[in-house]
Each structure stands twice: as C-alpha cells, then as structure tokens.
Design an enzyme around this catalytic site. Sequence first.
Site, PDB file in Angstrom:
ATOM      1  N   TRP A 130      93.859  60.788 105.082  1.00  0.00           N
ATOM      2  CA  TRP A 130      92.708  60.901 104.190  1.00  0.00           C
ATOM      3  C   TRP A 130      93.243  61.341 102.836  1.00  0.00           C
ATOM      4  O   TRP A 130      93.865  62.392 102.761  1.00  0.00           O
ATOM      5  CB  TRP A 130      91.695  61.925 104.701  1.00  0.00           C
ATOM      6  N   TYR A 160      92.096  69.226 109.624  1.00  0.00           N
ATOM      7  CA  TYR A 160      92.609  69.802 108.390  1.00  0.00           C
ATOM      8  C   TYR A 160      93.020  71.258 108.550  1.00  0.00           C
ATOM      9  O   TYR A 160      94.160  71.604 108.312  1.00  0.00           O
ATOM     10  CB  TYR A 160      91.560  69.717 107.266  1.00  0.00           C
ATOM     11  N   GLN A 209      81.452  57.608  99.879  1.00  0.00           N
ATOM     12  CA  GLN A 209      82.476  58.253  99.063  1.00  0.00           C
ATOM     13  C   GLN A 209      83.251  57.294  98.167  1.00  0.00           C
ATOM     14  O   GLN A 209      83.733  57.684  97.111  1.00  0.00           O
ATOM     15  CB  GLN A 209      83.444  59.014  99.979  1.00  0.00           C
ATOM     16  N   HIS A 255      78.562  57.348 108.936  1.00  0.00           N
ATOM     17  CA  HIS A 255      79.386  58.413 108.349  1.00  0.00           C
ATOM     18  C   HIS A 255      78.513  59.209 107.368  1.00  0.00           C
ATOM     19  O   HIS A 255      78.645  59.099 106.149  1.00  0.00           O
ATOM     20  CB  HIS A 255      80.596  57.790 107.652  1.00  0.00           C
ATOM     21  N   PHE A 306      92.266  63.691  97.262  1.00  0.00           N
ATOM     22  CA  PHE A 306      93.118  63.534  98.444  1.00  0.00           C
ATOM     23  C   PHE A 306      93.895  62.219  98.431  1.00  0.00           C
ATOM     24  O   PHE A 306      94.632  61.917  99.363  1.00  0.00           O
ATOM     25  CB  PHE A 306      92.263  63.567  99.720  1.00  0.00           C
ATOM     26  N   GLU A 357      91.547  61.541 110.287  1.00  0.00           N
ATOM     27  CA  GLU A 357      91.702  62.104 108.946  1.00  0.00           C
ATOM     28  C   GLU A 357      92.675  63.262 109.008  1.00  0.00           C
ATOM     29  O   GLU A 357      92.621  64.081 109.918  1.00  0.00           O
ATOM     30  CB  GLU A 357      90.372  62.640 108.381  1.00  0.00           C
ATOM     31  N   GLU A 375      84.380  63.582  97.066  1.00  0.00           N
ATOM     32  CA  GLU A 375      84.494  64.400  98.264  1.00  0.00           C
ATOM     33  C   GLU A 375      83.149  65.051  98.572  1.00  0.00           C
ATOM     34  O   GLU A 375      82.515  65.622  97.682  1.00  0.00           O
ATOM     35  CB  GLU A 375      85.568  65.482  98.085  1.00  0.00           C
ATOM     36  N   PHE A 376      82.735  64.963  99.847  1.00  0.00           N
ATOM     37  CA  PHE A 376      81.506  65.630 100.252  1.00  0.00           C
ATOM     38  C   PHE A 376      81.592  67.099  99.843  1.00  0.00           C
ATOM     39  O   PHE A 376      82.627  67.740 100.034  1.00  0.00           O
ATOM     40  CB  PHE A 376      81.301  65.501 101.763  1.00  0.00           C
ATOM     41  N   ASN A 391      89.274  64.487 113.035  1.00  0.00           N
ATOM     42  CA  ASN A 391      89.615  64.735 111.640  1.00  0.00           C
ATOM     43  C   ASN A 391      90.147  66.158 111.584  1.00  0.00           C
ATOM     44  O   ASN A 391      89.406  67.116 111.830  1.00  0.00           O
ATOM     45  CB  ASN A 391      88.386  64.595 110.744  1.00  0.00           C
ATOM     46  N   ASN A 418      80.641  59.714 112.735  1.00  0.00           N
ATOM     47  CA  ASN A 418      81.661  60.591 112.183  1.00  0.00           C
ATOM     48  C   ASN A 418      81.191  62.048 112.160  1.00  0.00           C
ATOM     49  O   ASN A 418      80.123  62.343 111.614  1.00  0.00           O
ATOM     50  CB  ASN A 418      82.006  60.164 110.748  1.00  0.00           C
ATOM     51  N   GLU A 419      81.960  62.932 112.747  1.00  0.00           N
ATOM     52  CA  GLU A 419      81.761  64.384 112.682  1.00  0.00           C
ATOM     53  C   GLU A 419      80.349  64.868 113.039  1.00  0.00           C
ATOM     54  O   GLU A 419      79.721  65.610 112.277  1.00  0.00           O
ATOM     55  CB  GLU A 419      82.174  64.930 111.301  1.00  0.00           C
ATOM     56  N   ARG A 433      90.664  52.498 107.620  1.00  0.00           N
ATOM     57  CA  ARG A 433      89.465  53.069 108.206  1.00  0.00           C
ATOM     58  C   ARG A 433      88.418  53.176 107.106  1.00  0.00           C
ATOM     59  O   ARG A 433      88.671  53.801 106.071  1.00  0.00           O
ATOM     60  CB  ARG A 433      89.757  54.459 108.778  1.00  0.00           C
TER      61      ARG A 433
END
Length: 513
Positions: free
Chosen positions: A452, A338, A49, A149, A468, A402, A459-460, A336, A194-195, A105
């Site tokens: 974040w 949101y 990113q 990631h 952001f 995040e 952004e993905f 993370n 990640n995720e 990070r």
Amino acid sequence: MALLRVLTPPLFLSFFFVAALTTPRGASALTRRDFPEGFVFGAGSSAYQVEGAASEDRRKPSIWDTWSHQGYSFDGSTADVSADQYHHYKEDVKLMHNMGLDAYRFSIAWPRLIPDGRGQINPKGLEYYNSLIDELILNGIQPHVTIYHFDLPQVLQDEYGGLLSPKFIEDYTSYAEVCFKSFGDRVKHWVTVNEPNIEPIGGYDTGFQPPRRCSYPFGVDCAGGNSSTEPYIAAHHLLLAHASAVSLYREKYKETQGGQIGITLLGWWHEPATNTPQDAAAARRMTEFHIGWFMHPLVYGDYPPVMRSRVGARLPVLTAPVSKKVRRSFDFIGFNHYIIMRIRSIDTNSSQQPRDYYVDAAVQNPADNISKVQVETAPWSLSKLLEHLKLNYGNPPVWIHENGYGSAAPGALSKTEYDYDDANRTEFLQDYLEVLQLSTRNGSNARGYFVWSFLDVFEFLFGYQLRFGLCGVDMSDPGRTRYVRNSARWYSGFLHGGELRPVAQSEKPYSEK
Ligand SMILES: *[C@@H]1O[C@H](CO)[C@@H](O)[C@H](O)[C@H]1NC(C)=O
Ligand SMILES: *[C@@H]1O[C@H](CO)[C@@H](O)[C@H](O)[C@H]1NC(C)=O
Ligand SMILES: *[C@@H]1O[C@H](CO)[C@@H](O)[C@H](O)[C@H]1NC(C)=O
Ligand SMILES: *[C@@H]1O[C@H](CO)[C@@H](O)[C@H](O)[C@H]1NC(C)=O
Ligand SMILES: *[C@@H]1O[C@H](CO)[C@@H](O)[C@H](O)[C@H]1NC(C)=O
C-alpha cells in the site's frame, strides 16, 4: 498536526529482529525465488481513494464524499480528483507493467457502477472497469478486486441507515452479482468486503469516520447513534453480506469462472502495554475482539466465546442456518497489516453502563492517547499475526493485502526527498518482506503481498497529509503528474529477480568489485 507525526511509522525495533533471524547480509541474499511457488507480488489502491472523477459520468456520492465535503478529513481535502486514475488508468497500468507487478489490487465503486445503490447499472461505470481490467490483463497483470471498500452509496445511508439495516445485505448481494456477472470472466480474485472489523468502530462507536454515529461518552460530536449496540449490528450485517455473496458466487459463478473469493480484515497486532498478567490478558481479549470477531465465525460458525460472554444480548445471534452459511465462506483471508497497538486492561463489571466495544473488551481504547504515544511499527508483528492465524484458525491461505510506509506531506521534507528519495519506505518494505519470507518457510500459508499504495492517494482520515505511494503524484498539478520514487525502482529490481536487500556497491566484498 500531531496525529500525522505520530502515525509516521518509526522503524525502531526492526533491525533487532531482522538481524536476529537472518544470515549476514550478502551471504545468502533473498530473491523472489525464495518465496513459495506462485507467490504473488503486487500493489494496491481503492476506488474512492484513487479514482477522482467523483461526479463524472453519473457517479453519485458515497458516504465518504459526504464526510469529506463536510470537512472532516484532517487536511480538509476531498477525493474529488485525487490521483485521477479514472482518466490516467492507461498510464498507470504502463507504470505497473514497467515496475513488474504480478497483480494490482483495486476496488469497484458501488456508487459508480450502480449510482442509486440498487437497480440500474451505469453503462459508463461498466465501461470504466471493463477497460481497466482489460488493460491490466493485456499487460500481464492480475486484477485482484475488492467489491466493497468503505464507499457505501449515500442514498442507501439516507434510505435505511446503511449497514444498520438487513436491507444492506440484499442490496450488497445484488451489487456483488453485477460484479461477478460483468467482470468474473477475467477477475479470478475477489474480496467481498475490506476491513469490516474497523468500519463499525469508526462509523458507529467512536464516530470518526462516516456515517459518524456514536453516543456519549464514546465519540466526538456525533449526530446520533448508539455506541453500545450499533457497532455489533453493522459488523453482523457486513459478515452476513460477505457470506451471502460467497454463497452466490459458489452456487452460480465459481464453477464456470474458476475464481477465488475471500474477505480482507484490518490486522492490527495487539501487545500488552506492561508486563502485568492483566495487560497480557487484555491484549489477548483485544485480539479476539479485533481478529476473532470475524475469524471465529468464518472458521467455527460463531462469535468468539469471550465476546459472547462480555457483550451478551447486544451481540447478534448467528442462528444455525446462518452459522452454516458463514462457516468456511472463504477461499482465503486478506489482512491489512500496519501497526502494533499497546493494550492496557481496565476494570469493568457487567453492571457498568454505558458500554462500548472497548469497555466490553475491558481495555483502554488505544486510540485515546494517540496524540501522546508514538504509533509503533516493527516487522516482527507480521510474523506474530501469521503465527496466530496458523495456530488458531487452521492456517488458512492468507494474502497480505496492505502493508506500507506513510511519509508526512511536503513541508517537512524537501521536494527531492519527498518526490524520489524515500529510503525509509524501501527499508520498511524490505524488512517486512524478509519477515514474510521467514514466516512462509516456517509454515505460514501466505500467498501474496501487496504494497500500500501503488500511487499516492487520498488517505482515509488523513487526506493528502500522509503519502504511501511507490509512485508519487503531484496533487497540485491539474495533470496529476506521477513520479517514480526510489522505492518503486527498488521494488521493480526485486520483482525482476534482483536481491530483496541489494548490497550497495560500496559494501560489496572486494572480490565482486
Ligand atoms: C526516516 O526515518 C528516520 C528515523 O525514523 C527519520 O528520522 C527521518 O526523518 C525519516 N526520513 C524521511 C525522509 O522521512
Ligand atoms: C442503546 O441501545 C440500548 C439497547 O436498546 C439501550 O438500552 C440504550 O439506552 C441505548 N443507548 C443510547 C445512548 O441510546
Ligand atoms: C461495577 O462498576 C460500576 C461503575 O464503575 C460501580 O459503580 C459498581 O459498584 C461496580 N459493581 C460491582 C459489583 O463491582
Ligand atoms: C493514556 O494516558 C493516561 C494519562 O496520561 C494514562 O493513565 C494511560 O495509562 C494512558 N494509556 C495508554 C494506553 O497509554
Ligand atoms: C515457527 O513455528 C513454530 C510452530 O508454530 C512456532 O513455535 C515458532 O515460534 C515459529 N517461529 C517463528 C520465527 O515464527
């Protein structure tokens, strides 16, 4: 695009909750000293990113380069240049230092460090990450490093289907070892993956992210795949890859290097869409499918019972030795966090075919109506998430890796608003930090918080349509000029000991004027 608008987090509900839980403003303003001793404040990014330099110095494509070059990002953009941190890291570290960040990070790009996925290490990749890490440490900033990631080397996708093959576990572990060996003398906080609880859904069930696999009727326009089976296989291999890297770190590196290692999950918070008991149960099931999918094996050694019974033979088995390796394979869990998803129950039975993750969970895919519903955010969801971890998983050490506010791209906003005057972002971050502090006072084991994102990045899914960054980046300027937004100034004030929610001059009691 409608999608962009709906994903710009509205702030309704937030005042309500905060007002109910805090003392009146000004009476006892919070500062960072009100957080637990040693609590870390940072900001983050990820390699694909933020770095740019996509084909420089022998970096090869990841599956995200392929995807963005096929035009799938919502604005048609790629991260070939993005914020170009590869060439601006010194300037960026200086900005971080001035801001007062304790930690940054970031992630290492596997296709930059080991461009062919396995084998030869790219000396230019080594040099870049060594320089970035050294620069951070020189400026008193802790590097918190994610090993994987999302940016799988394309070559491994082509060779054996990426996450679908157990070969992934072996190649990932070798790559992780290169990271420990090369950087572990200075990196004390490692995140393996990640995720892993969304990559299998986006990549293998609904197919909206690379490698765009899915099967009818679950995805859109997929080139192959099996939404009934592949998400569970991909997730299983991510879980085993994580456990394998942690075992290796603990056996060979932890004692001498003295670091911590964990995994970072996406932490959507699921609430029932209506007051019915059916939807309440559906929200609980969805929480198990989303968070329990990884937390249950990590804490108890197997997938959640509700997944075992509903997914049946399609859910891979954790044999006794594997279960032993997975269980407690973390020093901390990252989240993370949101948004809140509203969950509706659907009727399914065991003979219904075909099935995907959402049919298995017997919920309506909350993303189905994404253009009809406003994506909801409210800071109380963070305390609910932390409470859930406290009550169900033995209150593990948690890092909020995040959390942040996305604003729509320019066009909608004047240049001044867009570049500097991001009061909504400041307000958003203040609300969440206030709730986080209350949760830690109420026994949550949270250890740190990362905004974040540090900079505007690719952004993905969204490309550059959502920003952001605490600091803005002019993506149309070849020099990628950075802008310090007001939210960055506010965060800096807080990090340097100021009040979390500074009282504006005009609101100050008369005696203080
Ligand atoms: C800030 O948030 C409000 C309320 O959601 C919204 O109406 C406004 O457009 C936002 N401002 C900016 C600059 O994004
Ligand atoms: C997916 O795999 C399962 C199990 O192998 C099989 O029964 C099913 O037909 C497959 N579905 C598709 C769309 O290929
Ligand atoms: C299960 O669901 C399918 C598809 O909705 C339906 O055709 C079938 O009759 C149901 N079976 C039972 C036993 O309810
Ligand atoms: C999605 O929209 C359909 C049709 O408008 C509606 O029946 C359904 O309840 C909605 N689902 C959610 C999760 O809002
Ligand atoms: C504080 O913790 C207790 C015990 O876990 C819980 O019942 C309560 O809801 C929590 N309060 C808040 C505000 O999270």
